[in-house]
Design a protein around this motif. Structure first.
Motif, PDB file in Angstrom:
ATOM      1  N   GLY A 318      32.070  22.626  31.082  1.00  0.00           N
ATOM      2  CA  GLY A 318      32.706  21.102  31.670  1.00  0.00           C
ATOM      3  C   GLY A 318      31.626  20.526  32.252  1.00  0.00           C
ATOM      4  O   GLY A 318      31.466  19.113  32.010  1.00  0.00           O
ATOM      5  N   LEU A 319      30.809  21.192  33.164  1.00  0.00           N
ATOM      6  CA  LEU A 319      29.981  20.589  33.886  1.00  0.00           C
ATOM      7  C   LEU A 319      28.410  20.025  32.970  1.00  0.00           C
ATOM      8  O   LEU A 319      28.217  18.930  33.037  1.00  0.00           O
ATOM      9  N   ARG A 325      37.708  14.132  33.869  1.00  0.00           N
ATOM     10  CA  ARG A 325      39.234  13.883  33.663  1.00  0.00           C
ATOM     11  C   ARG A 325      39.895  15.057  33.449  1.00  0.00           C
ATOM     12  O   ARG A 325      39.282  15.984  32.619  1.00  0.00           O
ATOM     13  N   ASP A 326      41.140  15.209  33.869  1.00  0.00           N
ATOM     14  CA  ASP A 326      41.726  16.538  33.402  1.00  0.00           C
ATOM     15  C   ASP A 326      41.653  16.943  32.193  1.00  0.00           C
ATOM     16  O   ASP A 326      41.705  18.005  31.872  1.00  0.00           O
ATOM     17  N   ASP A 327      42.021  15.647  31.113  1.00  0.00           N
ATOM     18  CA  ASP A 327      42.240  16.092  29.856  1.00  0.00           C
ATOM     19  C   ASP A 327      41.055  16.534  29.147  1.00  0.00           C
ATOM     20  O   ASP A 327      40.841  17.452  28.195  1.00  0.00           O
ATOM     21  N   GLU A 328      39.839  16.004  29.708  1.00  0.00           N
ATOM     22  CA  GLU A 328      38.434  16.488  29.152  1.00  0.00           C
ATOM     23  C   GLU A 328      38.303  18.096  29.714  1.00  0.00           C
ATOM     24  O   GLU A 328      37.735  18.696  28.997  1.00  0.00           O
ATOM     25  N   VAL A 331      39.783  20.437  27.428  1.00  0.00           N
ATOM     26  CA  VAL A 331      38.944  20.479  26.271  1.00  0.00           C
ATOM     27  C   VAL A 331      37.973  22.035  26.454  1.00  0.00           C
ATOM     28  O   VAL A 331      37.875  22.672  25.594  1.00  0.00           O
ATOM     29  N   ALA A 332      37.371  21.712  27.471  1.00  0.00           N
ATOM     30  CA  ALA A 332      36.391  22.905  27.707  1.00  0.00           C
ATOM     31  C   ALA A 332      37.064  24.168  27.833  1.00  0.00           C
ATOM     32  O   ALA A 332      36.948  25.197  27.115  1.00  0.00           O
ATOM     33  N   LEU A 333      38.416  24.165  28.234  1.00  0.00           N
ATOM     34  CA  LEU A 333      39.380  25.404  28.347  1.00  0.00           C
ATOM     35  C   LEU A 333      39.606  25.711  26.787  1.00  0.00           C
ATOM     36  O   LEU A 333      39.709  27.115  26.491  1.00  0.00           O
ATOM     37  N   LEU A 367      45.997  23.073  34.370  1.00  0.00           N
ATOM     38  CA  LEU A 367      44.785  23.782  33.366  1.00  0.00           C
ATOM     39  C   LEU A 367      43.666  23.414  33.865  1.00  0.00           C
ATOM     40  O   LEU A 367      42.539  24.277  34.124  1.00  0.00           O
ATOM     41  N   ALA A 368      43.431  22.459  34.388  1.00  0.00           N
ATOM     42  CA  ALA A 368      42.230  21.799  34.915  1.00  0.00           C
ATOM     43  C   ALA A 368      41.706  22.534  36.232  1.00  0.00           C
ATOM     44  O   ALA A 368      40.620  22.821  36.585  1.00  0.00           O
ATOM     45  N   HIS A 369      42.856  22.510  37.121  1.00  0.00           N
ATOM     46  CA  HIS A 369      42.756  23.297  38.274  1.00  0.00           C
ATOM     47  C   HIS A 369      42.391  24.806  37.994  1.00  0.00           C
ATOM     48  O   HIS A 369      41.455  25.211  38.628  1.00  0.00           O
TER      49      HIS A 369
END
Length: 400
Positions: A318-319, A325-328, A331-333, A367-369
């Motif tokens: 992600g970095l 954004r949370d939805d982005e 995507v990493a997850l 999920l983002a958290h």
């Protein structure tokens, strides 16, 4: 195998449910199903429920995880790293069986229940590293699904006898055939890929090729890979690891290559290193290319970096791609969960009744958290077995 009922968990951040596990599979997901008399009950406390995490590209056999610090003084060229590592492993008697088991269990403690590892096969070590990693696969077979890639780290053509060793590796039990830089390392990309695809075709095994080559050189090699994938009917059976060239070439050329990859089901595997050009993640996915996340090497003669925590790898992806954004971030997850499993061909994956019960509980709101905070794994279930609590393996698993 015990029946397990996990109460009050939120699958992928959804509303709370209970999950029933029987015979190593998810038997049901719903609100307060009756607890069978023989069930072990686990209180989830509203934790976020993830499927088992997926490592799509690592090198278990190389790692020095848990060993004394290795002082890295290797040169900057790729061949320097290859030759240094081969010499070090030979001189030190590096034990691939012991070290691959140490790292595989570290992955398991942090929720990785499926992984693909590349294992060095060369004319100096022969099949020793492969045989050691096969021992690890067998030791953990009920808990962790390990795919082994027979990988010619020193090149395929430059060391006569390597092709024969790769052939033997697949006969011995390697799941996937690996390749490496047909131009930059082998120097004859047509012959290199003809030999490689010929071995894969003989054994009807998939291919996963390390492609570090930059720019036009890498695009040329990728074109040859795609040609052979189509000619041999290997759609859905080829992965390209790294693919740095896709971050170098002009947008129109990249779009053409990505469209061909999507059509042929060629998977892209990335560790998203900060030091190289990388394929644009979102553009790859928009083109229909499955993108898988992985660490690459962890604490070995190539690199002091890496950690067997796939939530951390998702955060680093992600970095690298500036996903905010949370939805982005989700995507990493996805690269280390569903896309990871799909790209590696792991079956019966996900939080659906009938699938293998690989479950990870974390204290996170979304999920983002979970990606950003990388919380301690409250509970890890692998193939229906409780294998870890609060980031620590259960004693019976740790003793393997």
């Amino acid at each position: 195998m015990p029946t397990l009922l996990i109460r009050n968990v939120r699958p992928m951040g959804a509303s709370p449910v209970d999950v029933l596990v029987r015979d190593g599979r998810i038997a049901g997901i719903g609100t307060a199903p009756p607890a069978p008399a023989d069930a072990t009950i686990e209180e989830g406390g509203g934790a976020l429920l993830l499927p088992g995490l997926v490592e799509g590209h690592t090198h278990l056999d190389k790692t020095m995880w848990g060993m004394d610090w290795y002082r890295n003084e290797v040169g900057t060229n790729l061949i320097d790293k290859i030759e240094n590592e081969r010499a070090f492993r030979h001189a030190s008697g590096h034990d691939a069986a012991a070290q691959s088991l140490v790292l595989a269990k570290a992955f398991l403690a942090l929720g990785t229940t499926r992984l693909r590892t590349h294992v060095d096969v060369d004319t100096q070590a022969g099949l020793r590293h492969l045989e050691g990693t096969l021992q690890t696969r067998e030791a953990l077979r009920d808990l962790q699904q390990i795919q082994i890639v027979a990988f010619p780290q020193s090149g395929l053509l430059g060391r006569p006898g390597t092709a024969e060793l790769l052939d033997q590796s697949l006969a011995l039990g390697a799941d996937v055939l690996g390749g490496l830089d047909p131009c930059a390392i082998d120097g004859d990309p047509v012959k290199s890929l003809d030999v490689l695809f010929g071995i894969a075709d003989k054994h009807q095994r998939p291919i996963d090729i390390h492609l570090h080559e930059p720019g036009a050189m890498g695009a040329f090699s990728l074109d040859l890979i795609l040609q052979r994938t189509e000619a041999l009917g290997m759609q859905g059976k080829v992965a390209v690891s790294h693919g740095f060239c896709l971050g170098d070439v002009a947008e129109r050329e990249r779009e053409t290559l990505l469209a061909r990859m999507a059509k042929l089901g060629v998977v892209l595997v990335t560790s998203a290193p900060p030091s190289r050009s990388v394929p644009p993640l979102l553009a790859c996915r928009q083109a229909g290319v499955t993108v898988v996340g992985g660490n690459d090497g962890i604490r070995d003669a190539w690199t002091p970096y890496g950690n067997p925590d796939m939530l951390e790898r998702a955060m680093l992806i992600g970095l690298r791609y500036n996903l905010r954004r949370d939805d982005e971030v989700e995507v990493a997850l996805d690269t280390v969960t569903h896309s990871g499993a799909r790209g590696c061909g792991f079956e019966a994956y996900g939080l659906v009744p009938g699938n293998r019960a690989d479950l990870v509980l974390v204290d996170a709101q979304t999920l983002a958290h979970a990606v950003v905070s990388r919380p301690v794994r409250k509970l890890v279930v692998a193939g229906g077995h409780i294998v870890a609590r609060d980031g620590e393996l259960q004693p019976d698993v740790a003793a393997l």
